[in-house]
Scaffold this active site. Sequence first.
Site, short mmCIF file in Angstrom:
data_model
loop_
_atom_site.label_atom_id
_atom_site.label_comp_id
_atom_site.label_asym_id
_atom_site.label_seq_id
_atom_site.Cartn_x
_atom_site.Cartn_y
_atom_site.Cartn_z
N ARG A 47 77.20 18.51 49.01
CA ARG A 47 78.23 18.41 50.04
C ARG A 47 78.57 16.95 50.22
NH1 ARG A 47 74.14 21.35 53.95
NH2 ARG A 47 73.98 23.31 52.82
N ASP B 38 80.16 13.79 51.93
CA ASP B 38 80.43 13.47 53.35
C ASP B 38 81.90 13.16 53.60
OD1 ASP B 38 77.87 13.61 54.16
OD2 ASP B 38 77.48 11.45 54.02
N ARG C 254 74.39 5.61 50.11
CA ARG C 254 74.99 4.63 51.01
C ARG C 254 73.93 3.75 51.68
NH1 ARG C 254 78.73 8.41 54.47
NH2 ARG C 254 79.00 6.48 55.67
#
Lengths: 259, 259
Positions: free
Chosen positions: A65, A67, A212
């Site tokens: 998934r 973001d 990230r």
Amino acid sequence: MGLQCVALSIWSENMRNIKLILEYDGARYFGFQRQPRQVTIQEVLEKALSRLLNRVTKIQSASGRTDTGVHALCQVVNFKTAHAMDLKKMQRGLNGLLPRDVAVRQIEEVPREFHSRYSARSKVYEYRIWNDPVRSPLKGKQSWHVPYALNLRRIRQGMRTLSGKHDFRSFCAAHSAVKDTVRTIRFFSLERMGSLLVFHIEADGFLYHMVRNLVGTLVDLGRDRWTLEGLKQALRACDRKLTGPTAPAEGLTLIRVTY
Amino acid sequence: MGLQCVALSIWSENMRNIKLILEYDGARYFGFQRQPRQVTIQEVLEKALSRLLNRVTKIQSASGRTDTGVHALCQVVNFKTAHAMDLKKMQRGLNGLLPRDVAVRQIEEVPREFHSRYSARSKVYEYRIWNDPVRSPLKGKQSWHVPYALNLRRIRQGMRTLSGKHDFRSFCAAHSAVKDTVRTIRFFSLERMGSLLVFHIEADGFLYHMVRNLVGTLVDLGRDRWTLEGLKQALRACDRKLTGPTAPAEGLTLIRVTY
């Protein structure tokens, strides 16, 4: 019970399992997964599928998934349908119905047991940084603008420290409920092309915000806000509070999934 | 009269002539030039300048007026100001005030007589085509999606026919009022990088819609909707009605201006 099983088995016989490779610019979307009152990739895809096939069609899964704001060059999804439509026609039809920033790049029929999430063996993400004092509206697209000078030698040292099998709890979003936080980074590279810095990272799986958080911490390392020893300690400590900031979503792109 | 001249000359002595190199993504803008009730690059730039320098500041000119949706990697503009602000500070200030899709990439003080439009000796445009059956939301950015197979050998023959000094009236928007339509194409190249086709075209000047009309016609040539002989005749005929369609603005970028 017996009858139901037979019915289900006949039903399954006619079902096709279809795999799509999607490319999308995530800027306008609230991530991949359906969310109430938000536009997501899953929503626009299922709308297009349902309209094309003239019946409510849900995808079974996506490889991961992405973001809010994250892009994909090859997100893999699959769905089951009993519709006999030719694949080429299905691809053209979907591309005609999808918004311009989402496209079905490839389509194929796969064995019944294929599951785009559980069958995935590894994923590769790209993270782009526009490392220049001035932002670039054209060349700095889909990247994080970092105006400071960065020490790439130190960043590469940090990447070597992070590569391999580790408990990456320190790099997992604090509110994630995942229990097993051990992952293996199989490949981690950094290339400079003019002002553009491009990371490639391959792992058997990624924790929530992991790429990230890794990139945000490495940039801090490259700005001499961190020492290599500090990075090693933070990795060992398994505590999100000890690592650097989360790099923005716009620089991140899912570029490959291997099965 | 005499007094006014003296006043003007003192005023001019203090005026600095400042040259900016701008990069912008033209997608959101109604072209470079100010238009009533439309957002243009000139408008956002003059707003930022006037706010930063705390007085109404207009630009003198731009190297060329890019159309609605056309991008620039290095649009050159200049403006006069008596403000003593340091150039680095001015650049940072402007970039802080400009929207994210416009940036001042370079700034310098130039001689009083420099005029970004009249002093320009040549300009280079890039035109990008995403030549693939399926659109690409990421790799096909700032390009025209042409899903058909193209004969590049024929397109290159057409480019050789168009290179050099010609009356390009056939490739000038029909409603343009320009009298002298003779221009010299000094350089015209085409490169393929995977599905991406990139044209570079340098000329001493460009007529209204000239690059887009040239590219639209060349694409028709590459699809065998035109013959090379037809192209030669159309060029000689000096009649816009005889040439191909106008390629869309989104594929066009001003990439260099030479002085």
